[in-house]
Write a protein that holds these residues in place. Structure first.
Motif: not given
Length: 297
Positions: A162, A182, A208
């Motif tokens: 992430k 995220p 994303r």
């Protein structure tokens, strides 16, 4: 004098060329070098220029075994025998991680050059490894990574995380389902077990989840629907009760006489008749119901 010396040298060179004829040596190939990238090896050299002639080249190699156990013999590379190009693909012949020597010779008909030898040895462990070409795609909440096929000698290592959580890098190939919101980042590198070396990492690519925006929209629509329903429910309840009340107990217009409070009415006969003492009293419906219940009991 200087002029006489030059004339004498030119005369001897011309005489030597005439005597040797076709047996004169060609210039030796120069600038012999190796280009090696991702375990693909190419030997290159500068061309030998002979006016009006087609120069051909032959390449030979010598490995560790040939130097130590086969009397320093040389092995011709069949694909690079009497070729006109100044490059030779030696990938298939460099089959072990040992030091190799290589050499090139020029040929024009029966004339040949001396062998031009590579300066130093070549070991495939020095090959330049590049990171794989990579394409990262967000398919809904799934992360797809397309990687270049670099051949059976290569293993690919993929890392993802992430964005903002680089300390939690995961090396597994199976990528978990992405969360909405995220960004997810990916990078990859190659590894060659035969030489025990890895490339640098590719440029990091971040994507994303494509479903994130749609999910927020669905959530907003559901919330708005609940709000509208909460506001409309009291009105619908009141309206339904009114419709039900009208269906079961319809309104009837009563005469004014019955609407007024209970009064006593005196009914008389004709003007000459005797005065009637009959009295009529209007009783409310509630009292009628009470009297009926008492009589029934």
């Amino acid at each position: 004098s200087v002029v006489q010396v030059h004339s004498y040298t030119f005369f001897l060179s011309f005489l030597l060329l005439g005597i040797l004829g076709e047996d004169a040596l060609l210039p030796t190939p120069q600038n012999i070098s190796i280009l090696s990238t991702n375990m693909k090896h190419f030997l290159t050299w500068s061309p030998v220029i002979i006016q009006g002639e087609t120069v051909r080249y032959s390449v030979e190699f010598q490995g560790e075994y040939e130097r130590e156990y086969a009397n320093e013999s040389w092995i011709p590379i069949c694909e690079c025998s009497l070729i006109t190009a100044t490059v030779c693909n030696i990938t298939e012949d460099i089959s072990a991680t040992v030091a190799y020597n290589l050499r090139v010779r020029a040929d024009v008909d029966a004339r040949r050059s001396e062998w031009g030898t590579l300066k130093g040895f070549f070991n495939r462990i020095t090959t330049y490894l590049t990171p794989p070409l990579m394409k990262v795609i967000a398919d809904g909440y799934h992360l797809l990574v397309e990687l270049e096929d670099m051949g059976p000698a290569f293993q690919l290592r993929v890392l993802y995380w992430k964005k903002g959580q680089e300390s939690r890098v995961s090396p597994v190939v199976h990528l978990d389902t992405m969360e909405a919101g995220p960004d997810y980042c990916v990078k990859a590198q190659t590894y060659v077990e035969a030489i025990n070396r890895s490339s640098s990492f590719s440029q990091t690519q971040c994507v994303r989840a494509q479903g994130g925006t749609s999910m927020w929209l669905v959530t907003a629509l559901i919330s708005a629907g609940f709000a509208v329903a909460a506001l409309a429910l009291p009105f619908l309840t009141w309206k339904t009760s009114k419709i039900f009340q009208y269906s079961c107990c319809p309104l009837a217009v009563l005469p004014d006489t019955l609407v007024k409070p209970p009064t006593q009415l005196v009914l008389c006969g004709n003007e000459e008749a005797e005065q009637c003492d009959l009295m009529v009293r209007v009783v409310p419906s509630e009292e009628v119901l009470r009297l009926w219940i008492q009589e029934t009991l």
